[in-house]
Design a protein around this motif. Structure first.
Motif, PDB file in Angstrom:
ATOM      1  N   LYS B  10      -8.457   2.433  -8.143  1.00  0.00           N
ATOM      2  CA  LYS B  10      -7.640   2.073  -9.315  1.00  0.00           C
ATOM      3  C   LYS B  10      -6.145   2.150  -9.013  1.00  0.00           C
ATOM      4  CE  LYS B  10      -9.540   1.151 -13.420  1.00  0.00           C
ATOM      5  NZ  LYS B  10      -8.952   0.152 -14.317  1.00  0.00           N
ATOM      6  N   LYS B  11      -5.719   1.433  -8.017  1.00  0.00           N
ATOM      7  CA  LYS B  11      -4.312   1.528  -7.632  1.00  0.00           C
ATOM      8  C   LYS B  11      -3.730   0.128  -7.492  1.00  0.00           C
ATOM      9  CE  LYS B  11      -1.386   3.228  -3.946  1.00  0.00           C
ATOM     10  NZ  LYS B  11      -1.198   2.660  -2.651  1.00  0.00           N
ATOM     11  N   SER B  12      -2.586  -0.089  -8.102  1.00  0.00           N
ATOM     12  CA  SER B  12      -1.954  -1.397  -7.987  1.00  0.00           C
ATOM     13  C   SER B  12      -1.490  -1.615  -6.560  1.00  0.00           C
ATOM     14  CB  SER B  12      -0.747  -1.482  -8.922  1.00  0.00           C
ATOM     15  OG  SER B  12       0.023  -2.599  -8.569  1.00  0.00           O
ATOM     16  N   VAL B  13      -1.692  -2.834  -6.075  1.00  0.00           N
ATOM     17  CA  VAL B  13      -1.275  -3.185  -4.720  1.00  0.00           C
ATOM     18  C   VAL B  13       0.250  -3.079  -4.586  1.00  0.00           C
ATOM     19  CG1 VAL B  13      -1.151  -5.138  -3.127  1.00  0.00           C
ATOM     20  CG2 VAL B  13      -3.284  -4.625  -4.281  1.00  0.00           C
ATOM     21  N   PHE B  14       0.943  -3.270  -5.693  1.00  0.00           N
ATOM     22  CA  PHE B  14       2.411  -3.277  -5.653  1.00  0.00           C
ATOM     23  C   PHE B  14       3.030  -1.886  -5.880  1.00  0.00           C
ATOM     24  CE2 PHE B  14       1.231  -7.535  -7.341  1.00  0.00           C
ATOM     25  CZ  PHE B  14       1.525  -8.238  -6.192  1.00  0.00           C
ATOM     26  N   ASP B  16       3.189   1.008  -4.190  1.00  0.00           N
ATOM     27  CA  ASP B  16       4.034   1.601  -3.148  1.00  0.00           C
ATOM     28  C   ASP B  16       5.359   0.870  -3.047  1.00  0.00           C
ATOM     29  OD1 ASP B  16       2.072   3.364  -2.636  1.00  0.00           O
ATOM     30  OD2 ASP B  16       1.353   2.412  -0.791  1.00  0.00           O
ATOM     31  N   ASN B  17       5.273  -0.474  -3.107  1.00  0.00           N
ATOM     32  CA  ASN B  17       6.508  -1.254  -2.993  1.00  0.00           C
ATOM     33  C   ASN B  17       7.433  -0.987  -4.174  1.00  0.00           C
ATOM     34  OD1 ASN B  17       8.103  -3.397  -1.657  1.00  0.00           O
ATOM     35  ND2 ASN B  17       7.762  -4.420  -3.627  1.00  0.00           N
ATOM     36  N   ASP B  99       9.955  -7.621   0.994  1.00  0.00           N
ATOM     37  CA  ASP B  99       9.636  -6.483   0.127  1.00  0.00           C
ATOM     38  C   ASP B  99      10.731  -5.425   0.286  1.00  0.00           C
ATOM     39  OD1 ASP B  99       9.066  -5.219   2.504  1.00  0.00           O
ATOM     40  OD2 ASP B  99       6.889  -5.286   2.238  1.00  0.00           O
ATOM     41  N   GLU B 131       7.137 -11.663  -7.125  1.00  0.00           N
ATOM     42  CA  GLU B 131       6.122 -10.607  -7.204  1.00  0.00           C
ATOM     43  C   GLU B 131       6.604  -9.287  -6.634  1.00  0.00           C
ATOM     44  OE1 GLU B 131       3.128 -10.415  -8.421  1.00  0.00           O
ATOM     45  OE2 GLU B 131       2.014 -12.274  -8.171  1.00  0.00           O
ATOM     46  N   PHE B 132       7.490  -9.370  -5.642  1.00  0.00           N
ATOM     47  CA  PHE B 132       7.839  -8.173  -4.897  1.00  0.00           C
ATOM     48  C   PHE B 132       9.251  -7.715  -5.236  1.00  0.00           C
ATOM     49  CE2 PHE B 132       4.403 -10.058  -2.583  1.00  0.00           C
ATOM     50  CZ  PHE B 132       3.670  -8.974  -2.126  1.00  0.00           C
TER      51      PHE B 132
END
Lengths: 116, 224
Positions: B10-14, B16-17, B99, B131-132
């Motif tokens: 359950k972690k958004s891919v974004f 960490d960024n 990023d 997106e980033f």
């Protein structure tokens, strides 16, 4: 077009979780992909196949994309409606004073490991 | 049959960024550096706009440019020759966007002088850069007249993340079916807070107002 970049992020996160759990082979990764996330699931799985097979721990691992419906909320009349159909304008009162409740997710839901 | 063990993430891919971007932004705040992320489609006149803008701003503040492209350094060289300011080229290694991590590396490659404004010219593309989060203090994008006034409808995310929308090549409007008012409505529909600047980068029309707006934002960023 950005799906490959996203795949690299997924690989990095999955490898980290696998390491923390002392897992050496992941068989499946399940993603939550929102309808208005701008990620195309077919491209994502294509990129995944190419990139995941280069990683020992992810060789042959499948990527499953579960779609999440996009829903917007109207601040004026408090209605919730489907974003894909109506966009920014609330279908109940015509207001533009709306925001997205869900549907832009790009998240790793879970991973599966086959146990011997 | 093999038993399957499931680990919930359950972690958004974004995630960490986004965290890296916030960290970078607060560091920039501490140093008084305003990072502007400039995005657009290829061929909208990003580099020409930058040259025109920098030549208006460089007497007032210290500026550097980071050019991001998949390959080549033609843009960085062009900017340096036309404005005399420090301009470095970042290669994204085939990626369609920058990023926060790549942006940080770029900033570390600039000479350690005290810059007031660093402009990041993102990869020409209206999808992925939106997106980033790069860690920038403001996002700007350029839409040029030949691209059409319906662009905000086709690329909603890009227009909703931009604080400044520059409409370039306004001088060729008579030759296209581009309706400025309709375009502005389309932008506001995506982002009611966007500030729109119609300009012609080649002859300088409208660039003064844009330069003034950016200058104000830099001062505000440094004062608070």
């Amino acid at each position: 077009m950005h799906e490959l970049g996203i795949v690299f992020y997924i690989i990095r996160d999955v490898k980290q979780v696998a390491q923390e759990n002392s897992v050496t082979k992941v068989s499946k990764v399940v993603m939550n992909i929102g309808e208005v996330s701008t990620v195309v699931p077919e491209y994502l799985t294509d990129c995944w196949r190419w990139a995941a097979d280069k990683e020992e721990i992810l060789k042959g691992c499948t990527l499953e994309c579960q779609s999440i419906k996009a829903v917007s909320y109207c601040e004026d009349c408090h209605a919730e409606y489907e974003t894909i159909i109506h966009g920014k304008k609330c279908p109940c009162c015509g207001s533009d004073n709306t925001y997205l409740l869900r549907g832009n997710e790009v998240e790793i839901k879970e991973i599966e490991i086959k146990e011997e | 049959m093999d038993k399957v063990k499931v680990i919930e993430i359950k972690k958004s891919v974004f995630e960490d960024n986004d965290r890296e971007a916030d960290q970078l932004r607060s560091e920039l705040k501490g140093r008084g550096v305003f990072l502007l992320n400039l995005m657009s489609s290829p061929g909208s006149g990003k580099t020409t706009t930058l040259i025109s803008l920098i030549n208006k701003l460089k007497e007032h503040i210290k500026i550097a440019v980071m050019e991001a492209d998949i390959d080549s350094d033609v843009d960085a060289v062009k900017i340096k020759e036309a404005t005399g300011i420090e301009s470095i080229q970042l290669h994204t290694g085939g990626m369609c966007h920058l990023d926060a991590g790549m942006t940080r590396q770029g900033l570390e490659n600039l000479s350690p002088e005290g810059y007031d404004l660093v402009i990041l010219e993102n990869v020409g593309n209206l999808v992925c850069p939106a997106e980033f989060d790069t860690g920038a203090c403001a996002n700007a994008m350029i839409l040029s007249v030949p691209e059409g006034d319906d662009k905000p409808l086709k690329y909603p995310l890009m227009f909703s993340v931009c604080d400044i929308v520059i409409i370039n090549k306004i001088d060729v409007q008579p030759y296209f079916t581009f309706d400025l008012e309709r375009c502005e409505q389309n932008v506001y529909m995506r982002n009611p807070k966007a500030k729109i600047f119609p300009i012609c980068a080649l002859n300088g029309d409208g660039v003064d107002a844009l330069a003034e707006a950016i200058l104000q934002r830099v001062k505000l960023w440094q004062s608070k």
